[in-house]
Design a protein around this motif. Sequence first.
Motif, PDB file in Angstrom:
ATOM      1  N   ALA A 170       0.866  -1.181   0.000  1.00  0.00           N
ATOM      2  CA  ALA A 170       0.000   0.000   0.000  1.00  0.00           C
ATOM      3  C   ALA A 170       0.900   1.228   0.000  1.00  0.00           C
ATOM      4  CB  ALA A 170      -0.912   0.014   1.221  1.00  0.00           C
ATOM      5  N   ILE A 171       0.422   2.308  -0.562  1.00  0.00           N
ATOM      6  CA  ILE A 171       1.199   3.547  -0.556  1.00  0.00           C
ATOM      7  C   ILE A 171       1.478   3.942   0.890  1.00  0.00           C
ATOM      8  CG2 ILE A 171      -0.891   4.936  -0.736  1.00  0.00           C
ATOM      9  CD1 ILE A 171       0.744   7.026  -2.244  1.00  0.00           C
ATOM     10  N   GLY A 172       2.668   4.421   1.149  1.00  0.00           N
ATOM     11  CA  GLY A 172       3.038   4.839   2.494  1.00  0.00           C
ATOM     12  C   GLY A 172       2.307   6.104   2.910  1.00  0.00           C
ATOM     13  N   PRO A 173       2.339   6.413   4.183  1.00  0.00           N
ATOM     14  CA  PRO A 173       1.691   7.624   4.666  1.00  0.00           C
ATOM     15  C   PRO A 173       2.238   8.869   3.963  1.00  0.00           C
ATOM     16  CG  PRO A 173       2.364   6.246   6.509  1.00  0.00           C
ATOM     17  CD  PRO A 173       2.969   5.659   5.276  1.00  0.00           C
ATOM     18  N   VAL A 174       1.348   9.802   3.657  1.00  0.00           N
ATOM     19  CA  VAL A 174       1.771  11.059   3.026  1.00  0.00           C
ATOM     20  C   VAL A 174       1.876  12.176   4.063  1.00  0.00           C
ATOM     21  CG1 VAL A 174       0.917  10.448   0.733  1.00  0.00           C
ATOM     22  CG2 VAL A 174      -0.607  11.603   2.355  1.00  0.00           C
ATOM     23  N   GLY A 175       1.911  11.795   5.326  1.00  0.00           N
ATOM     24  CA  GLY A 175       2.029  12.745   6.426  1.00  0.00           C
ATOM     25  C   GLY A 175       2.435  12.013   7.687  1.00  0.00           C
ATOM     26  N   PRO A 176       2.482  12.734   8.805  1.00  0.00           N
ATOM     27  CA  PRO A 176       2.907  12.124  10.073  1.00  0.00           C
ATOM     28  C   PRO A 176       1.770  11.367  10.771  1.00  0.00           C
ATOM     29  CG  PRO A 176       2.531  14.460  10.374  1.00  0.00           C
ATOM     30  CD  PRO A 176       2.306  14.177   8.917  1.00  0.00           C
ATOM     31  N   TYR A 177       1.469  10.182  10.260  1.00  0.00           N
ATOM     32  CA  TYR A 177       0.430   9.341  10.860  1.00  0.00           C
ATOM     33  C   TYR A 177       0.743   7.876  10.581  1.00  0.00           C
ATOM     34  CZ  TYR A 177      -1.352   9.299   6.063  1.00  0.00           C
ATOM     35  OH  TYR A 177      -1.463   9.166   4.705  1.00  0.00           O
ATOM     36  N   SER A 178       0.092   6.993  11.291  1.00  0.00           N
ATOM     37  CA  SER A 178       0.231   5.555  11.091  1.00  0.00           C
ATOM     38  C   SER A 178      -0.826   5.082  10.112  1.00  0.00           C
ATOM     39  CB  SER A 178       0.047   4.816  12.410  1.00  0.00           C
ATOM     40  OG  SER A 178       1.013   5.240  13.339  1.00  0.00           O
ATOM     41  N   GLN A 179      -0.501   4.072   9.337  1.00  0.00           N
ATOM     42  CA  GLN A 179      -1.487   3.508   8.418  1.00  0.00           C
ATOM     43  C   GLN A 179      -2.592   2.787   9.178  1.00  0.00           C
ATOM     44  OE1 GLN A 179       1.358   1.295   6.053  1.00  0.00           O
ATOM     45  NE2 GLN A 179       0.812   2.541   4.287  1.00  0.00           N
ATOM     46  N   ALA A 180      -2.258   2.211  10.315  1.00  0.00           N
ATOM     47  CA  ALA A 180      -3.254   1.544  11.154  1.00  0.00           C
ATOM     48  C   ALA A 180      -2.746   1.494  12.581  1.00  0.00           C
ATOM     49  CB  ALA A 180      -3.527   0.129  10.654  1.00  0.00           C
ATOM     50  N   VAL A 181      -3.688   1.501  13.500  1.00  0.00           N
ATOM     51  CA  VAL A 181      -3.371   1.340  14.912  1.00  0.00           C
ATOM     52  C   VAL A 181      -4.237   0.195  15.418  1.00  0.00           C
ATOM     53  CG1 VAL A 181      -3.479   2.396  17.195  1.00  0.00           C
ATOM     54  CG2 VAL A 181      -2.778   3.766  15.223  1.00  0.00           C
ATOM     55  N   VAL A 182      -3.604  -0.743  16.114  1.00  0.00           N
ATOM     56  CA  VAL A 182      -4.312  -1.866  16.714  1.00  0.00           C
ATOM     57  C   VAL A 182      -4.482  -1.556  18.188  1.00  0.00           C
ATOM     58  CG1 VAL A 182      -4.243  -4.337  17.222  1.00  0.00           C
ATOM     59  CG2 VAL A 182      -3.326  -3.482  15.049  1.00  0.00           C
ATOM     60  N   SER A 183      -5.720  -1.610  18.642  1.00  0.00           N
ATOM     61  CA  SER A 183      -6.027  -1.369  20.042  1.00  0.00           C
ATOM     62  C   SER A 183      -7.018  -2.436  20.493  1.00  0.00           C
ATOM     63  CB  SER A 183      -6.620   0.028  20.223  1.00  0.00           C
ATOM     64  OG  SER A 183      -6.923   0.272  21.575  1.00  0.00           O
ATOM     65  N   GLY A 184      -6.610  -3.213  21.484  1.00  0.00           N
ATOM     66  CA  GLY A 184      -7.458  -4.324  21.908  1.00  0.00           C
ATOM     67  C   GLY A 184      -7.610  -5.297  20.758  1.00  0.00           C
ATOM     68  N   ASN A 185      -8.854  -5.607  20.388  1.00  0.00           N
ATOM     69  CA  ASN A 185      -9.069  -6.524  19.270  1.00  0.00           C
ATOM     70  C   ASN A 185      -9.548  -5.799  18.017  1.00  0.00           C
ATOM     71  OD1 ASN A 185     -11.651  -5.914  20.197  1.00  0.00           O
ATOM     72  ND2 ASN A 185     -12.450  -7.941  19.708  1.00  0.00           N
ATOM     73  N   LEU A 186      -9.277  -4.474  17.948  1.00  0.00           N
ATOM     74  CA  LEU A 186      -9.728  -3.686  16.801  1.00  0.00           C
ATOM     75  C   LEU A 186      -8.557  -3.063  16.049  1.00  0.00           C
ATOM     76  CD1 LEU A 186     -12.755  -1.808  18.398  1.00  0.00           C
ATOM     77  CD2 LEU A 186     -12.814  -3.860  16.946  1.00  0.00           C
ATOM     78  N   VAL A 187      -8.735  -2.933  14.739  1.00  0.00           N
ATOM     79  CA  VAL A 187      -7.785  -2.250  13.871  1.00  0.00           C
ATOM     80  C   VAL A 187      -8.475  -0.996  13.350  1.00  0.00           C
ATOM     81  CG1 VAL A 187      -6.411  -2.370  11.762  1.00  0.00           C
ATOM     82  CG2 VAL A 187      -6.789  -4.438  13.121  1.00  0.00           C
ATOM     83  N   PHE A 188      -7.838   0.147  13.538  1.00  0.00           N
ATOM     84  CA  PHE A 188      -8.338   1.427  13.040  1.00  0.00           C
ATOM     85  C   PHE A 188      -7.396   1.874  11.929  1.00  0.00           C
ATOM     86  CE2 PHE A 188      -9.545   0.941  17.410  1.00  0.00           C
ATOM     87  CZ  PHE A 188     -10.847   1.416  17.477  1.00  0.00           C
ATOM     88  N   THR A 189      -7.906   2.017  10.710  1.00  0.00           N
ATOM     89  CA  THR A 189      -7.033   2.409   9.611  1.00  0.00           C
ATOM     90  C   THR A 189      -7.110   3.912   9.367  1.00  0.00           C
ATOM     91  OG1 THR A 189      -8.624   2.214   7.793  1.00  0.00           O
ATOM     92  CG2 THR A 189      -7.435   0.200   8.469  1.00  0.00           C
ATOM     93  N   ALA A 190      -6.040   4.435   8.814  1.00  0.00           N
ATOM     94  CA  ALA A 190      -6.050   5.792   8.288  1.00  0.00           C
ATOM     95  C   ALA A 190      -6.776   5.748   6.942  1.00  0.00           C
ATOM     96  CB  ALA A 190      -4.618   6.290   8.098  1.00  0.00           C
ATOM     97  N   GLY A 191      -7.210   6.892   6.467  1.00  0.00           N
ATOM     98  CA  GLY A 191      -7.865   6.957   5.169  1.00  0.00           C
ATOM     99  C   GLY A 191      -6.923   6.534   4.056  1.00  0.00           C
ATOM    100  N   GLN A 192      -7.442   5.714   3.144  1.00  0.00           N
ATOM    101  CA  GLN A 192      -6.665   5.242   2.004  1.00  0.00           C
ATOM    102  C   GLN A 192      -7.189   5.876   0.731  1.00  0.00           C
ATOM    103  OE1 GLN A 192      -3.828   3.358   2.502  1.00  0.00           O
ATOM    104  NE2 GLN A 192      -4.445   4.060   4.538  1.00  0.00           N
ATOM    105  N   ILE A 193      -6.271   6.097  -0.210  1.00  0.00           N
ATOM    106  CA  ILE A 193      -6.596   6.749  -1.473  1.00  0.00           C
ATOM    107  C   ILE A 193      -6.292   5.792  -2.621  1.00  0.00           C
ATOM    108  CG2 ILE A 193      -6.237   9.064  -0.509  1.00  0.00           C
ATOM    109  CD1 ILE A 193      -3.454   9.056  -1.841  1.00  0.00           C
ATOM    110  N   PRO A 194      -6.657   6.146  -3.860  1.00  0.00           N
ATOM    111  CA  PRO A 194      -6.466   5.220  -4.980  1.00  0.00           C
ATOM    112  C   PRO A 194      -5.068   5.202  -5.589  1.00  0.00           C
ATOM    113  CG  PRO A 194      -7.682   7.140  -5.717  1.00  0.00           C
ATOM    114  CD  PRO A 194      -7.507   7.279  -4.231  1.00  0.00           C
TER     115      PRO A 194
END
Length: 130
Positions: A10-34
Amino acid sequence: MKRITAALGAIGPVGPYSQAVVSGNLVFTAGQIPARNDFESQPEGFEEQVRQTLRNLEAILIAAGSDLDHVIKVNGYLTDPAQLEPFNRVYAQVLGHAPPARTTVCVSLWGVTLEIDCVAELINLEDAPA
């Protein structure tokens, strides 16, 4: 405990953020583009842009220990209300078998036609990245 993931395929982050953060049993993704390999490399047609965005999202979910089958919430950001029908067509092909909760809005984006983020459950907590 939070775990931050950077995904190959996947394209790497275009800013200072993580592509995903895992917390507990959930994955929260950053917005993805085409984008394919870089911001400038995007498919021509809108439906293929939706497919590419979902492929990017899938790569990040897999790297984080989940997949598209475990998505529970999706946020879609489109730049034109006329995009909703083709967006729904591709979305249904990929996520229509057990559709997650979803919010879709029309917004102004920087150099892309859409963005998608999601929340997913981990497949196996023991396999989550450290």
